[in-house]
Design a protein around this motif. Structure first.
Motif, PDB file in Angstrom:
ATOM      1  N   ALA A  80       0.987  -0.991   0.063  1.00  0.00           N
ATOM      2  CA  ALA A  80      -0.395  -0.015   0.300  1.00  0.00           C
ATOM      3  C   ALA A  80       1.351   1.357  -0.178  1.00  0.00           C
ATOM      4  O   ALA A  80       0.956   2.421  -0.714  1.00  0.00           O
ATOM      5  N   ALA A  81       2.086   0.867   0.739  1.00  0.00           N
ATOM      6  CA  ALA A  81       2.945   2.536   0.775  1.00  0.00           C
ATOM      7  C   ALA A  81       3.588   2.392  -0.522  1.00  0.00           C
ATOM      8  O   ALA A  81       3.671   4.105  -1.376  1.00  0.00           O
ATOM      9  N   MET A  82       3.796   1.344  -1.386  1.00  0.00           N
ATOM     10  CA  MET A  82       4.223   1.844  -2.789  1.00  0.00           C
ATOM     11  C   MET A  82       3.272   2.621  -3.578  1.00  0.00           C
ATOM     12  O   MET A  82       3.614   3.227  -4.117  1.00  0.00           O
ATOM     13  N   ALA A  83       2.456   1.908  -3.316  1.00  0.00           N
ATOM     14  CA  ALA A  83       1.045   2.252  -4.108  1.00  0.00           C
ATOM     15  C   ALA A  83       1.007   4.159  -3.736  1.00  0.00           C
ATOM     16  O   ALA A  83       1.023   4.861  -4.981  1.00  0.00           O
ATOM     17  N   ARG A  84       1.420   4.941  -2.578  1.00  0.00           N
ATOM     18  CA  ARG A  84       1.039   5.877  -2.040  1.00  0.00           C
ATOM     19  C   ARG A  84       1.877   7.016  -3.060  1.00  0.00           C
ATOM     20  O   ARG A  84       2.068   7.800  -3.223  1.00  0.00           O
ATOM     21  N   VAL A  85       3.086   6.210  -2.723  1.00  0.00           N
ATOM     22  CA  VAL A  85       4.396   6.623  -3.706  1.00  0.00           C
ATOM     23  C   VAL A  85       3.872   7.097  -5.371  1.00  0.00           C
ATOM     24  O   VAL A  85       4.196   8.320  -5.949  1.00  0.00           O
ATOM     25  N   ARG A  86       3.287   5.923  -6.230  1.00  0.00           N
ATOM     26  CA  ARG A  86       2.937   6.513  -7.303  1.00  0.00           C
ATOM     27  C   ARG A  86       1.831   7.283  -7.350  1.00  0.00           C
ATOM     28  O   ARG A  86       1.618   8.162  -8.294  1.00  0.00           O
ATOM     29  N   GLU A  87       0.951   7.189  -6.484  1.00  0.00           N
ATOM     30  CA  GLU A  87      -0.434   8.239  -6.472  1.00  0.00           C
ATOM     31  C   GLU A  87       0.418  10.184  -6.402  1.00  0.00           C
ATOM     32  O   GLU A  87       0.400  10.894  -7.343  1.00  0.00           O
ATOM     33  N   ALA A  88       1.650  10.371  -5.701  1.00  0.00           N
ATOM     34  CA  ALA A  88       1.920  11.286  -4.946  1.00  0.00           C
ATOM     35  C   ALA A  88       3.405  11.540  -6.411  1.00  0.00           C
ATOM     36  O   ALA A  88       3.088  12.711  -6.486  1.00  0.00           O
ATOM     37  N   ASP A  89       3.601  10.693  -7.462  1.00  0.00           N
ATOM     38  CA  ASP A  89       4.620  10.707  -8.708  1.00  0.00           C
ATOM     39  C   ASP A  89       3.114  11.790  -9.375  1.00  0.00           C
ATOM     40  O   ASP A  89       3.741  12.245 -10.499  1.00  0.00           O
ATOM     41  N   ALA A  90       2.651  10.735  -9.445  1.00  0.00           N
ATOM     42  CA  ALA A  90       0.830  11.375 -10.549  1.00  0.00           C
ATOM     43  C   ALA A  90       0.301  12.673 -10.079  1.00  0.00           C
ATOM     44  O   ALA A  90       0.451  13.517 -10.237  1.00  0.00           O
ATOM     45  N   GLN A  91       0.453  12.920  -8.669  1.00  0.00           N
ATOM     46  CA  GLN A  91      -0.051  13.926  -8.338  1.00  0.00           C
ATOM     47  C   GLN A  91       1.463  15.197  -8.851  1.00  0.00           C
ATOM     48  O   GLN A  91       0.767  16.737  -9.250  1.00  0.00           O
ATOM     49  N   THR A  92       2.441  15.159  -8.802  1.00  0.00           N
ATOM     50  CA  THR A  92       3.332  16.082  -8.897  1.00  0.00           C
ATOM     51  C   THR A  92       3.653  16.139 -10.649  1.00  0.00           C
ATOM     52  O   THR A  92       3.391  17.147 -10.828  1.00  0.00           O
ATOM     53  N   ARG A  93       2.739  14.987 -11.488  1.00  0.00           N
ATOM     54  CA  ARG A  93       3.549  15.512 -12.885  1.00  0.00           C
ATOM     55  C   ARG A  93       1.816  16.209 -12.890  1.00  0.00           C
ATOM     56  O   ARG A  93       1.688  17.489 -13.603  1.00  0.00           O
ATOM     57  N   LYS A 149       5.271  27.608  -9.168  1.00  0.00           N
ATOM     58  CA  LYS A 149       6.650  26.636  -9.157  1.00  0.00           C
ATOM     59  C   LYS A 149       5.981  26.504  -7.972  1.00  0.00           C
ATOM     60  O   LYS A 149       7.071  25.533  -7.487  1.00  0.00           O
ATOM     61  N   ALA A 150       5.329  26.963  -6.732  1.00  0.00           N
ATOM     62  CA  ALA A 150       5.800  26.644  -5.133  1.00  0.00           C
ATOM     63  C   ALA A 150       4.987  25.042  -4.952  1.00  0.00           C
ATOM     64  O   ALA A 150       4.825  24.802  -4.823  1.00  0.00           O
ATOM     65  N   PHE A 151       3.759  25.755  -6.204  1.00  0.00           N
ATOM     66  CA  PHE A 151       2.609  24.254  -5.782  1.00  0.00           C
ATOM     67  C   PHE A 151       3.364  23.151  -5.880  1.00  0.00           C
ATOM     68  O   PHE A 151       3.543  21.832  -5.972  1.00  0.00           O
ATOM     69  N   VAL A 152       4.007  22.895  -7.585  1.00  0.00           N
ATOM     70  CA  VAL A 152       5.091  21.595  -7.494  1.00  0.00           C
ATOM     71  C   VAL A 152       5.819  21.807  -6.409  1.00  0.00           C
ATOM     72  O   VAL A 152       5.682  20.540  -6.447  1.00  0.00           O
ATOM     73  N   GLU A 153       6.515  22.212  -6.123  1.00  0.00           N
ATOM     74  CA  GLU A 153       7.211  22.176  -4.936  1.00  0.00           C
ATOM     75  C   GLU A 153       6.994  21.689  -4.002  1.00  0.00           C
ATOM     76  O   GLU A 153       7.634  20.818  -3.563  1.00  0.00           O
ATOM     77  N   ALA A 154       5.413  21.882  -3.792  1.00  0.00           N
ATOM     78  CA  ALA A 154       4.778  21.054  -2.618  1.00  0.00           C
ATOM     79  C   ALA A 154       5.224  20.089  -2.768  1.00  0.00           C
ATOM     80  O   ALA A 154       4.562  18.770  -2.005  1.00  0.00           O
ATOM     81  N   ALA A 155       4.705  19.609  -4.263  1.00  0.00           N
ATOM     82  CA  ALA A 155       4.004  18.244  -4.712  1.00  0.00           C
ATOM     83  C   ALA A 155       5.620  17.285  -4.627  1.00  0.00           C
ATOM     84  O   ALA A 155       5.365  16.108  -4.777  1.00  0.00           O
ATOM     85  N   ARG A 156       6.158  18.488  -4.603  1.00  0.00           N
ATOM     86  CA  ARG A 156       7.674  17.301  -4.851  1.00  0.00           C
ATOM     87  C   ARG A 156       7.916  16.795  -3.241  1.00  0.00           C
ATOM     88  O   ARG A 156       8.239  15.742  -3.519  1.00  0.00           O
ATOM     89  N   ALA A 157       7.666  17.508  -2.701  1.00  0.00           N
ATOM     90  CA  ALA A 157       7.971  17.783  -1.070  1.00  0.00           C
ATOM     91  C   ALA A 157       7.227  16.550  -0.582  1.00  0.00           C
ATOM     92  O   ALA A 157       7.528  15.547   0.187  1.00  0.00           O
ATOM     93  N   THR A 158       5.624  16.406  -1.309  1.00  0.00           N
ATOM     94  CA  THR A 158       4.842  15.546  -0.651  1.00  0.00           C
ATOM     95  C   THR A 158       4.938  13.936  -1.302  1.00  0.00           C
ATOM     96  O   THR A 158       5.798  13.013  -0.715  1.00  0.00           O
TER      97      THR A 158
END
Length: 474
Positions: A80-93, A149-158
């Motif tokens: 489940a944690a691995m799936a959350r990583v993929r979710e966060a990567d998609a949100q970054t994109r 840009k800050a919105f993207v930085e927030a997503a990347r940090a997440t």
């Protein structure tokens, strides 16, 4: 943009280039100051021996190695944690799309009937033709204030925080497998020791029964030993029940049904005690995924403050549209059919009913909350390490002393048992030495387990084999 005149395209390109080069007018993230101790408390630490990626191999148990490998591939919390990583990567994109222009391409063909002036109202047919249309449009929000840009930085940090969370869960899973496995071995040893104690007690009971028949001991002596035998027999079923429960818990950790997992061999005595020692306290923070996760969440919250601040300033939107329109498909892309529009719009918040102020206050307060959480995670990391260091040192010494107690109790029991058979002492003396031996043996098993758990806790406190540079799981 295809189809827009050179001058217009150049103006739009200059504006777009300037927008892409925009920087936030708000201060960037800076790591908070931390109170880091220069050395560890207590005795002089040995040379650093940070955990390796496969630190559990140090216990010398192929079965434990296999169980951890199964957990790494089958544990459901980790999956489940691995799936959350993929979710966060998609949100970054998704967040990154705001930094680029939106471009759409469209085309259409429509059939049009246009009556002539002479035939209006007569019902006769006029001119009918087909209108072809091809368009391309683009829009872009100039990021003057660094909001996007800050919105993207927030997503990347997440997304980074989700990776650190995965590493933390992986470390917790591996250590849980090790601790559960050690508990299973301790219970198996406990059952074996209890059965050996029962066998010794039954042997004494037989001797007493023979002496009672000969008239050298009383029925009370026999009854006392019968009580000891019955007590030991009653201790075995609950031990077997708890053993089964821990094996079932181990099955959950490796992601398998309880019926498919069993531990039928192995003892605590088969295990080694791997060496592990921390370096400087300042180095610890780079090896703890939970600390890295807390700081990544802090970075995301800081970037969201910039987003909230930028919402007070005007936003500038560039839009452009160009294309061709013709009644003949063969001449659709000719110069005569070229059309375009170019516009810039500005939006300035004036009255939001306190929404923008509330959002900014919320993001600032949330940042402050995460700041305290981050500092607490740092302090907790030092505490975990200090506690585990003390535990590994003291349990090792306790095991040495408890082994001496067992050896002494065993000698006393052997002497008392021999004297009982010779008829020189009563059963009460034997019962006393017997109880002391059984208590010492049981305590030794508990101390062995505590020492192994302390070593695992120290591995976990040091971040397992993870580091910010290597970022290896567990």
């Amino acid at each position: 943009m295809i189809g827009i005149g050179r001058g217009t395209f150049r103006a739009f390109a200059i504006a777009l280039t300037a927008a892409l080069g925009a920087r936030s007018i708000f201060p960037g993230y800076e790591q908070p100051s931390l109170d880091i101790p220069p050395t560890w408390r207590g005795e002089q630490m040995p040379s650093p021996a940070w955990p390796t990626v496969d630190w559990w191999h140090g216990f010398g148990s192929p079965e434990l190695d296999s169980l951890i490998a199964q957990a790494e591939s089958g544990n459901l919390d980790l999956a489940a944690a691995m799936a959350r990583v993929r979710e966060a990567d998609a949100q970054t994109r998704i967040a990154g799309a705001a930094l680029l222009p939106t471009i759409d391409l469209g085309g259409a063909a429509s059939r049009i009937r246009q009556p002539s002036i002479s035939t209006l109202g007569t019902g006769t047919s006029g001119k009918t033709y087909t209108l072809y249309d091809a368009q391309i449009s683009a829009s872009y929000e100039i990021d003057f204030w660094g909001k996007n840009k800050a919105f993207v930085e927030a997503a990347r940090a997440t997304a980074e925080a989700s990776r650190y969370s995965e590493a933390t869960i992986a470390l917790t899973t591996v250590t849980s497998v090790a601790i559960t496995y050690f508990q299973i071995l301790e219970l198996r040893d406990q059952i074996a020791v209890t059965e050996a104690q029962l066998e010794a007690a039954e042997s004494i009971l037989k001797a007493l029964e023979a002496q009672e028949a000969a008239g050298t001991v009383t029925a009370l002596d026999v009854a006392l030993q019968e009580t000891t035998v019955a007590t030991l027999q009653a201790e075995i079923p609950p031990l077997q029940q708890v053993l089964r429960q821990f094996i079932d818990a181990l099955a959950i950790l490796v992601g398998k049904p309880p019926e498919s997992v069993d531990i039928t061999s192995g003892t605590l005595a088969d295990l080694s005690h791997p060496a592990v020692a921390p370096g400087l306290p300042s180095e610890l923070l780079a090896r703890r995924p939970d600390v890295a996760m807390a700081e990544a969440q802090l970075k995301s919250a800081h970037a969201n403050i910039t987003v909230a601040r930028a919402a007070f300033f005007p936003s500038v939107q560039l839009t452009a549209q160009g294309g061709f329109e013709s009644t003949a498909l063969s001449s659709l892309f000719g110069p005569a059919g070229f059309l375009y529009t170019l516009a810039a719009g500005l939006t300035q918040p004036i009255f939001e009913g306190g929404r923008l102020e509330g959002q900014l206050q919320f993001t600032q307060a949330f940042y402050d909350e995460l700041l305290q959480n981050y500092r607490k995670s740092v302090i907790s990391a030092f505490q975990d390490t200090e506690d585990s260091l003390v535990a590994t040192q003291q349990t090792a010494e306790q095991e040495r002393r408890q082994q001496t107690a067992v050896d002494t109790a065993q000698r006393a029991f052997d002497i008392a048992n021999a004297q009982l058979r010779a008829g020189t002492i009563t059963i009460l003396t034997v019962l006393t030495t017997e109880t002391s031996l059984f208590t010492a043996q049981n305590m030794l098993l508990q101390v062995k387990l505590a020492r192994l758990n302390a070593i695992v806790s120290l591995f976990k406190a040091l971040g397992g084999g993870w580091s910010e540079t290597g970022e290896s799981h567990a």
